[in-house]
Scaffold this motif. Structure first.
Motif, PDB file in Angstrom:
ATOM      1  N   SER A 379       0.811  -1.222   0.000  1.00 56.03           N
ATOM      2  CA  SER A 379       0.000   0.000   0.000  1.00 56.03           C
ATOM      3  C   SER A 379       0.843   1.271   0.000  1.00 56.03           C
ATOM      4  CB  SER A 379      -0.960   0.008   1.196  1.00 56.03           C
ATOM      5  OG  SER A 379      -0.240  -0.112   2.420  1.00 56.03           O
ATOM      6  N   ASN A 380       2.061   1.213   0.558  1.00 56.16           N
ATOM      7  CA  ASN A 380       2.878   2.429   0.585  1.00 56.16           C
ATOM      8  C   ASN A 380       3.478   2.780  -0.774  1.00 56.16           C
ATOM      9  OD1 ASN A 380       5.053   0.679   0.352  1.00 56.16           O
ATOM     10  ND2 ASN A 380       5.717   0.899   2.481  1.00 56.16           N
ATOM     11  N   LEU A 381       3.302   1.908  -1.783  1.00 54.14           N
ATOM     12  CA  LEU A 381       3.796   2.244  -3.120  1.00 54.14           C
ATOM     13  C   LEU A 381       3.009   3.388  -3.749  1.00 54.14           C
ATOM     14  CD1 LEU A 381       4.657  -1.214  -4.729  1.00 54.14           C
ATOM     15  CD2 LEU A 381       6.174   0.433  -3.643  1.00 54.14           C
ATOM     16  N   MET A 382       1.870   3.728  -3.164  1.00 55.40           N
ATOM     17  CA  MET A 382       1.137   4.904  -3.635  1.00 55.40           C
ATOM     18  C   MET A 382       1.971   6.174  -3.447  1.00 55.40           C
ATOM     19  SD  MET A 382      -1.782   3.737  -4.693  1.00 55.40           S
ATOM     20  CE  MET A 382      -2.840   2.295  -4.508  1.00 55.40           C
ATOM     21  N   LEU A 383       2.886   6.152  -2.481  1.00 55.91           N
ATOM     22  CA  LEU A 383       3.684   7.340  -2.167  1.00 55.91           C
ATOM     23  C   LEU A 383       5.165   7.166  -2.486  1.00 55.91           C
ATOM     24  CD1 LEU A 383       2.116   8.173   1.329  1.00 55.91           C
ATOM     25  CD2 LEU A 383       1.572   9.233  -0.864  1.00 55.91           C
ATOM     26  N   THR A 384       5.628   5.929  -2.566  1.00 54.84           N
ATOM     27  CA  THR A 384       7.064   5.665  -2.740  1.00 54.84           C
ATOM     28  C   THR A 384       7.605   6.249  -4.036  1.00 54.84           C
ATOM     29  OG1 THR A 384       6.850   3.588  -1.513  1.00 54.84           O
ATOM     30  CG2 THR A 384       8.803   3.851  -2.900  1.00 54.84           C
ATOM     31  N   ASP A 385       8.718   6.963  -3.967  1.00 56.94           N
ATOM     32  CA  ASP A 385       9.397   7.403  -5.185  1.00 56.94           C
ATOM     33  C   ASP A 385      10.875   7.019  -5.201  1.00 56.94           C
ATOM     34  OD1 ASP A 385      10.474   9.234  -3.402  1.00 56.94           O
ATOM     35  OD2 ASP A 385       9.337  10.936  -4.192  1.00 56.94           O
ATOM     36  N   CYS A 386      11.327   6.311  -4.165  1.00 58.84           N
ATOM     37  CA  CYS A 386      12.725   5.875  -4.155  1.00 58.84           C
ATOM     38  C   CYS A 386      12.895   4.687  -3.221  1.00 58.84           C
ATOM     39  CB  CYS A 386      13.655   7.015  -3.732  1.00 58.84           C
ATOM     40  SG  CYS A 386      13.365   7.648  -2.067  1.00 58.84           S
ATOM     41  N   LEU A 387      13.951   3.918  -3.477  1.00 52.95           N
ATOM     42  CA  LEU A 387      14.402   2.882  -2.562  1.00 52.95           C
ATOM     43  C   LEU A 387      15.701   3.358  -1.931  1.00 52.95           C
ATOM     44  CD1 LEU A 387      13.922  -0.370  -4.699  1.00 52.95           C
ATOM     45  CD2 LEU A 387      12.404   0.517  -2.916  1.00 52.95           C
ATOM     46  N   VAL A 388      15.833   3.165  -0.637  1.00 54.82           N
ATOM     47  CA  VAL A 388      17.043   3.584   0.068  1.00 54.82           C
ATOM     48  C   VAL A 388      17.717   2.348   0.654  1.00 54.82           C
ATOM     49  CG1 VAL A 388      17.975   4.910   1.994  1.00 54.82           C
ATOM     50  CG2 VAL A 388      16.177   5.891   0.542  1.00 54.82           C
ATOM     51  N   ARG A 389      19.003   2.227   0.362  1.00 53.36           N
ATOM     52  CA  ARG A 389      19.777   1.063   0.797  1.00 53.36           C
ATOM     53  C   ARG A 389      20.411   1.350   2.151  1.00 53.36           C
ATOM     54  NH1 ARG A 389      24.555  -1.774  -2.888  1.00 53.36           N
ATOM     55  NH2 ARG A 389      25.328  -3.232  -1.299  1.00 53.36           N
TER      56      ARG A 389
END
Length: 407
Positions: A379-389
Motif C-alpha cells: 500500500s505504501n507504493l502509492m507514495l514511494t518514489d525511491c528505494l534507500v539502501r
C-alpha cells in the motif's frame, strides 16, 4: 543455520549485482525503424546524414533584409515578396530590399540580417521601416550550426528514450541497429494465488505479482507472457521445459525458498538450468535465485523472485532492470543519489531496501521511510518514489547521508 541474517551461503547485494551484470550473454541485433526504437539500446553508432539545420533559416517571424549599413534604425526597405516555412523561393535581395519571412523559412540570397516583426513598422504595401538598430546576421539559423553532416549523433549503448528518438528523427535517420528486446515469460507460482476474483476462495489471495510484473515490463517495452502454475513439481518442470527454448528470460514469483512446495529451484535443475546464485543477504528478497541455461546457441536466464509482492517489486527495481539491460550489453549500475534521512533507523542483521519518499528542504534532498515496510505489503507504493539502501548492522541517525535509487 544461525540467526536471521547470518545464514550460511548468503551472498552480498554487491556480489549479486555483479553476477547479474556479468552472466548474461548479449542478445543478437536487428535493424528497426527509428519510430519503433523506444526503450531499446543501440548496437551501432549513428551518424548524421545531413547538416542541421540543412539550410540557413529564419529564427523568427519577421523580415529578411539586405543592408550593409551599421545604423539600421529608421531605415526604409522595399518589400518585394514573402517566404513561408517549407516554401522553396527563388527570390533574391538587393541593397535596401526586404522579404517577409516566417520562422523556419529559407533565407533568401542576399540577406544580411533578419528583423523580428516587433521592431518593424509597416508603412504601406511596398515599404517597411526598422525602428531599432540591428546587428548583421541576427536571428538566422546557419546551416550545420547544430549538427554537421557525418557527425556522430549517438554511440553504441545509447538508450533510446523519447528525446533521443526525436533527435535522430529530426536528423532524418530512418533506421537504427539495436539489440533485440528480451522475450520474457512471467511465472506466478502458488496454489494460494487466485487467478480471478470469481475463483477466489477464503484461503486464497488476490494476484498482485502478475499485474505488477506484466506492467513493470511493459514500461520497459516488453510484452511479457504471464502464466500461473500450480504447486506441483511435475507441472513446474513441464512448464520450464517448454519455456527455456522459447524465451530469453523466465521470471518467477514464489517457490524459491526451502518449503515443501517450493519447486522452482529443483525443477529448474531438472531441465538443465545451472545455479548462478541463491539467497542474498538482503531484506526484503533474501531467497532470490538466479540461474542460466546455455545450450546450442540458446540461452535462457531464470530470475526467481520471492512470492511476497514487495520483495518482487524491490528485486525487479534492483536486479530485474540490470538483467534486462545486460542482455542488451548495458552492463553498469544505474546511478543513484545521496540524501539526508529525516529520522533514526534501528540496525538490522541484513542490508535493507526501504521504500521512502524524497523531498527537498531548502535545497537539501531528504528522504523519509514510509510505514508498512513488510514484504507482503504494497500500500505504501502509492507514495514511494525511491528505494534507500541501509547497510547491515548499523544504527542510522537522523541527518546522516544514505544511498538511494529513484524509481
Amino acid at each position: 543455520m544461525s540467526a536471521c541474517g547470518y545464514e550460511n551461503g548468503l551472498i552480498s547485494i554487491d556480489e549479486a549485482i555483479q553476477y547479474i551484470l556479468s552472466t548474461p550473454k548479449t542478445l543478437a541485433t536487428e535493424s528497426i525503424l527509428v519510430k519503433n526504437s523506444l526503450s531499446r539500446y543501440l548496437s551501432e553508432a549513428v551518424y548524421s546524414p545531413v547538416n542541421l539545420p540543412s539550410f540557413d533559416q529564419s529564427a523568427v517571424d519577421g523580415y529578411a533584409l539586405c543592408s550593409q549599413q551599421t545604423d539600421s534604425k529608421e531605415q526604409v526597405f522595399q518589400l518585394i515578396g514573402e517566404v513561408r516555412a517549407g516554401e522553396e523561393s527563388h527570390l533574391a535581395l538587393s541593397e535596401g530590399q526586404a522579404i517577409r519571412i516566417f520562422t523556419g523559412g529559407k533565407i533568401p540570397d542576399g540577406t544580411s540580417t533578419v528583423a523580428r516583426q516587433e521592431i518593424v513598422k509597416i508603412m504601406d504595401d511596398q515599404n517597411i521601416r526598422i525602428v531599432e538598430n540591428l546587428n548583421i546576421g541576427v536571428d538566422i539559423r546557419r546551416e550545420g550550426e547544430e549538427v554537421k553532416y557525418g557527425q556522430c549523433l549517438a554511440n553504441v549503448g545509447q538508450y533510446m528514450n523519447i528525446g533521443s528518438l526525436a533527435a535522430l528523427s529530426m536528423a532524418g535517420v530512418q533506421r537504427v541497429s539495436v539489440y533485440k528486446q528480451a522475450k520474457v515469460a512471467v511465472v506466478v507460482t502458488g496454489d494460494e494465488v487466485a487467478q480471478s476474483q470469481n475463483s477466489l476462495s477464503n484461503a486464497q489471495v488476490f494476484d498482485a505479482n502478475g499485474p505488477l510484473l506484466k506492467n513493470w515490463l511493459k514500461q520497459y517495452g516488453i510484452d511479457a507472457h504471464v502464466i500461473h502454475v500450480e504447486d506441483q513439481a511435475s507441472a513446474v518442470t513441464a512448464l520450464f521445459e517448454g519455456l527455456k527454448s522459447e524465451y530469453d528470460v523466465i521470471i518467477t514469483t514464489g517457490g524459491v525458498s526451502v518449503g515443501d512446495y517450493d519447486f522452482v529451484r529443483p525443477c529448474s535443475f531438472d531441465v538443465g538450468f545451472q545455479q548462478v546464485f541463491w539467497k542474498v543477504k538482503q531484506k526484503p528478497g533474501k531467497p532470490l535465485y538466479f540461474a542460466k541455461y546455455e545450450k546450442q546457441q540458446k540461452n535462457c536466464y531464470l530470475l526467481g523472485l520471492p512470492g511476497n509482492p514487495a520483495a518482487v517489486y524491490v528485486c525487479m527495481q534492483v536486479y530485474g532492470k540490470l538483467l534486462l539491460d545486460a542482455l542488451q550489453n548495458k552492463r553498469e549500475q544505474k546511478s543513484g543519489f545521496k540524501a539526508k534521512i529525516t529520522h533514526d533507523l534501528k540496525a538490522d542483521h541484513r542490508e535493507r531496501f526501504l521504500r521512502m519518499v524524497a523531498t527537498f528542504n531548502q535545497s537539501t534532498l531528504e528522504v523519509s521511510a514510509l510505514a508498512k515496510q513488510q514484504s507482503h505489503m504494497l500500500s505504501n507504493l502509492m507514495l514511494t518514489d525511491c528505494l534507500v539502501r541501509i547497510p547491515a548492522a548499523k544504527q542510522i541517525n537522523a541527518g546522516e547521508l544514505v544511498d538511494g535509487l529513484f524509481i
